[in-house]
Design a protein around this motif. Sequence first.
Motif, short mmCIF file in Angstrom:
data_model
loop_
_atom_site.label_atom_id
_atom_site.label_comp_id
_atom_site.label_asym_id
_atom_site.label_seq_id
_atom_site.Cartn_x
_atom_site.Cartn_y
_atom_site.Cartn_z
N THR A 253 0.85 -1.19 0.00
CA THR A 253 0.00 0.00 0.00
C THR A 253 0.89 1.23 0.00
O THR A 253 2.05 1.17 0.40
CB THR A 253 -0.92 0.02 1.24
N LEU A 254 0.33 2.35 -0.46
CA LEU A 254 1.06 3.62 -0.41
C LEU A 254 0.62 4.45 0.79
O LEU A 254 1.04 5.60 0.94
CB LEU A 254 0.85 4.40 -1.71
N SER A 290 -7.03 1.38 9.68
CA SER A 290 -7.43 -0.03 9.82
C SER A 290 -7.65 -0.73 8.48
O SER A 290 -7.51 -1.95 8.40
CB SER A 290 -8.71 -0.12 10.66
N THR A 291 -8.01 0.04 7.45
CA THR A 291 -8.24 -0.58 6.12
C THR A 291 -7.48 0.21 5.05
O THR A 291 -8.09 0.90 4.22
CB THR A 291 -9.74 -0.62 5.78
N PRO A 292 -6.16 0.12 5.02
CA PRO A 292 -5.40 0.85 4.01
C PRO A 292 -5.69 0.31 2.61
O PRO A 292 -5.83 -0.90 2.43
CB PRO A 292 -3.95 0.59 4.41
N LEU A 324 -2.84 -7.36 6.36
CA LEU A 324 -3.75 -6.42 7.01
C LEU A 324 -4.36 -5.45 5.99
O LEU A 324 -5.30 -4.72 6.31
CB LEU A 324 -3.00 -5.62 8.09
N VAL A 325 -3.82 -5.45 4.78
CA VAL A 325 -4.39 -4.66 3.68
C VAL A 325 -5.52 -5.49 3.07
O VAL A 325 -5.27 -6.54 2.47
CB VAL A 325 -3.33 -4.33 2.62
N PRO A 326 -6.79 -5.10 3.26
CA PRO A 326 -7.92 -5.93 2.82
C PRO A 326 -7.84 -6.37 1.36
O PRO A 326 -8.15 -7.52 1.04
CB PRO A 326 -9.13 -5.02 3.07
#
Length: 457
Positions: A253-254, A290-292, A324-326
Amino acid sequence: MSIGLFELTFVREQTSKRVNRWFKWLAPGLLVKRWLLISITGVFLAGLGISIWIGLTPIYRILSGISDLLGTITRIIPNYISGPLALAIGIFLLFWGQTRTVGSIAEVLKPENNEELVDMLLAHRRLNRGPRIVTVGGGTGLSTLLRGLKEYSANITAIVTVADDGGSSGRLRREIGVLPPGDIRNCVAALADEEKLLTELFQYRFSAGDGLSGHSFGNLFLTAMSDITGDLEQAIAASSKVLAVRGRVLPATLSDVRLWADLEDGRHIEGESNISDAGGKICAVGCIPSTPPALPAAIKAIEEADYIIIGPGSLYTSVIPNLLVPGIRSAIARSTAPRIYVCNIMTQPGETEGYSVSDHIRAIDEICGRRLFDAVVVHGRVPTAQALIRYAQENSHPVFLDREDVTRLGRRIVLANIMHEDPESGYVRHDPQRLAKVLFRWYGGTRGFKFQGFEDS
């Protein structure tokens, strides 16, 4: 007499090597034969076109002259000798001309080493036909894996965590506001063609200088490229072109992700570098935000993957942060490609003390709420007594394989000797070449074929 025999043997060996090198250019998959045939056809058609264009008259005279010349030659030398001789000379001249042409090009293109250009082209073709592999992880574990995988495929995408907040990466993150480049730096260096030199360069740490001390050159390089190109994704892509990276590296993710963990004793710890230092048993882990959002290129790579490999690496601070990245975990769960987890060899103080193989699997399943992989690679031998004593002093022990529990979790166990032990330091790591061979052997078994370029050791 012996000198003469030696010279004759030497000449034969050199001739044999030269002939073998010529025939390599006709190897399947190199796309030389078809272009050679097209070139010859082009020369013939060009000559025919010129003859037709100018009214055909000269071609009759040429053919008549050639006919008279051939008649004279066959009267002097029988056709069963002159024919094959002329054919052999023609083929020799054709290959000699092509070889000299390629040799001239090779002097410009070939790097300063002893590898033949044809061998480089064959390896290039083989690697580019390799499966599309996605690896998910971080830390030294992922870079170790990549060193082995790049010998079998150039279609590798490494998805790396950006939750690091310690050391040089943490300082750059706090002072400049960039995403931590440390794990990405290690993976880029591991996938580079000139890996040894680049690893030394990228891992070089400045020992003096105001603001420079403690920073690695690779981190500063990627930080500068991020500023020039606008974001970390573009910086990695530009750096990969400059460094001739075999594959690509993508952040999961960024977003500016910060890890947190709840410990069994009730403590709430924030920051990746603080979690393992807290020295407690982890009950829950998450991130802020919580949701990156996942990087779109990473999602696309997972969707197109032929093979997905999770780990190795620190369970809670290298592997799980990606999940943890959905978008990342959902894409892996949807994939129909073979998916495998590489379990760590030793437990890690502050993260996985007392963990068995099934405990590692449960931790990933609980975080993701679903089953993400089909099999688990486990090292099958115990380290030496010297290594065990050294690790025991740090409260670290070999990860125990509890077969029945792993089987109940629905995972296939791939047991193999994949460890490298440093005789001086006593540290154990995954051996890149052994691990890659085991992974491709399993992948070939799921697909019902033996992977091209793979040889059992």
